[in-house]
Design a protein around this motif. Sequence first.
Motif, PDB file in Angstrom:
ATOM      1  N   ALA A 184       0.830  -1.212   0.000  1.00 30.95           N
ATOM      2  CA  ALA A 184       0.000   0.000   0.000  1.00 30.95           C
ATOM      3  C   ALA A 184       0.862   1.259   0.000  1.00 30.95           C
ATOM      4  O   ALA A 184       0.624   2.185  -0.789  1.00 30.95           O
ATOM      5  CB  ALA A 184      -0.945  -0.009   1.200  1.00 30.95           C
ATOM      6  N   HIS A 185       1.873   1.305   0.863  1.00 27.30           N
ATOM      7  CA  HIS A 185       2.735   2.494   0.895  1.00 27.30           C
ATOM      8  C   HIS A 185       3.615   2.576  -0.349  1.00 27.30           C
ATOM      9  O   HIS A 185       3.884   3.669  -0.859  1.00 27.30           O
ATOM     10  CB  HIS A 185       3.567   2.516   2.184  1.00 27.30           C
ATOM     11  CG  HIS A 185       2.775   2.956   3.363  1.00 27.30           C
ATOM     12  ND1 HIS A 185       2.418   2.107   4.367  1.00 27.30           N
ATOM     13  CD2 HIS A 185       2.241   4.166   3.666  1.00 27.30           C
ATOM     14  CE1 HIS A 185       1.703   2.772   5.264  1.00 27.30           C
ATOM     15  NE2 HIS A 185       1.576   4.020   4.859  1.00 27.30           N
ATOM     16  N   LYS A 187       2.790   1.562  -3.379  1.00 30.77           N
ATOM     17  CA  LYS A 187       1.936   2.060  -4.463  1.00 30.77           C
ATOM     18  C   LYS A 187       1.711   3.564  -4.333  1.00 30.77           C
ATOM     19  O   LYS A 187       1.742   4.282  -5.334  1.00 30.77           O
ATOM     20  CB  LYS A 187       0.596   1.321  -4.450  1.00 30.77           C
ATOM     21  CG  LYS A 187       0.689  -0.085  -4.958  1.00 30.77           C
ATOM     22  CD  LYS A 187      -0.551  -0.946  -4.740  1.00 30.77           C
ATOM     23  CE  LYS A 187      -1.862  -0.303  -4.961  1.00 30.77           C
ATOM     24  NZ  LYS A 187      -2.996  -1.228  -4.775  1.00 30.77           N
ATOM     25  N   THR A 188       1.502   4.021  -3.124  1.00 26.93           N
ATOM     26  CA  THR A 188       1.251   5.462  -2.905  1.00 26.93           C
ATOM     27  C   THR A 188       2.466   6.289  -3.317  1.00 26.93           C
ATOM     28  O   THR A 188       2.298   7.357  -3.917  1.00 26.93           O
ATOM     29  CB  THR A 188       0.940   5.721  -1.417  1.00 26.93           C
ATOM     30  OG1 THR A 188      -0.218   4.960  -1.069  1.00 26.93           O
ATOM     31  CG2 THR A 188       0.696   7.189  -1.147  1.00 26.93           C
ATOM     32  N   LEU A 189       3.658   5.804  -3.025  1.00 34.60           N
ATOM     33  CA  LEU A 189       4.867   6.580  -3.279  1.00 34.60           C
ATOM     34  C   LEU A 189       5.439   6.398  -4.682  1.00 34.60           C
ATOM     35  O   LEU A 189       6.049   7.315  -5.229  1.00 34.60           O
ATOM     36  CB  LEU A 189       5.939   6.256  -2.256  1.00 34.60           C
ATOM     37  CG  LEU A 189       5.631   6.688  -0.831  1.00 34.60           C
ATOM     38  CD1 LEU A 189       6.668   6.142   0.133  1.00 34.60           C
ATOM     39  CD2 LEU A 189       5.559   8.206  -0.734  1.00 34.60           C
ATOM     40  N   TRP A 191       3.790   4.381  -7.557  1.00 37.52           N
ATOM     41  CA  TRP A 191       2.867   4.227  -8.682  1.00 37.52           C
ATOM     42  C   TRP A 191       1.961   5.437  -8.896  1.00 37.52           C
ATOM     43  O   TRP A 191       1.156   5.436  -9.803  1.00 37.52           O
ATOM     44  CB  TRP A 191       2.006   2.982  -8.493  1.00 37.52           C
ATOM     45  CG  TRP A 191       2.767   1.699  -8.676  1.00 37.52           C
ATOM     46  CD1 TRP A 191       4.066   1.545  -9.073  1.00 37.52           C
ATOM     47  CD2 TRP A 191       2.276   0.390  -8.443  1.00 37.52           C
ATOM     48  NE1 TRP A 191       4.402   0.226  -9.105  1.00 37.52           N
ATOM     49  CE2 TRP A 191       3.317  -0.516  -8.724  1.00 37.52           C
ATOM     50  CE3 TRP A 191       1.057  -0.117  -8.028  1.00 37.52           C
ATOM     51  CZ2 TRP A 191       3.191  -1.884  -8.609  1.00 37.52           C
ATOM     52  CZ3 TRP A 191       0.922  -1.480  -7.905  1.00 37.52           C
ATOM     53  CH2 TRP A 191       1.973  -2.356  -8.205  1.00 37.52           C
ATOM     54  N   THR A 192       2.050   6.453  -8.033  1.00 38.89           N
ATOM     55  CA  THR A 192       1.197   7.614  -8.221  1.00 38.89           C
ATOM     56  C   THR A 192       1.955   8.775  -8.780  1.00 38.89           C
ATOM     57  O   THR A 192       3.141   8.836  -8.785  1.00 38.89           O
ATOM     58  CB  THR A 192       0.545   8.037  -6.878  1.00 38.89           C
ATOM     59  OG1 THR A 192       1.583   8.312  -5.929  1.00 38.89           O
ATOM     60  CG2 THR A 192      -0.401   6.990  -6.382  1.00 38.89           C
TER      61      THR A 192
END
Length: 192
Positions: A184-185, A187-189, A191-192
């Motif tokens: 989750a972290h 992806k946030t850092l 893949w965004t």
Amino acid sequence: MAQLYFYYSTMNAGKSTHLLQSAYNYSERNLKSLLYTAKLDDRFEQGKIASRIGLHADASLFDVNTQLFDEIKRENNINKIDCVLIDEAQFLSKAQVKQLTDIVDGLGIPVLAYGIRTDFLGETFSGSAALLAWADKLVELKTICHCGRKANFVIRRDENGNPVKDGEQVEVGGNERYEPLCRAHFKTLVWT
């Protein structure tokens, strides 16, 4: 019966510590093990496997040109080898992982390979991909994200602490450059 083991994780899960403990166990029983580490990883000292908790041991170096099967067969003919331990196994080539299967199947020597499964973009290293496909035993060593969940990814940070989202797959570094994260972290850092 000899087998090929792949111990994988993100950074900071204790791979080198586990490898060094295994080497100690062989030594304690008067069994001979060969240790290898990647030539390109010179964070501590070339020819050394070192853990963050202070354990260390001398090791032979490998790079893309190292013929592991030939080296180990030659050494085994001189002094019987009971185990081969490889640190930074993600840097092995596909051909070298095939050689590891030949060491296990042809020479009857167990091989314990330790490495990172994916890079800072979540892509599999070629050595890790081959080990995931061909190893007899897969063992995940776990560490945690700053949130407390299992970390199964790692990010690379630039000199200002920002996540790096592109670049060369291989850049040697430690805690100052890399951080293990849960998906989750990550992806946030990244893949965004």
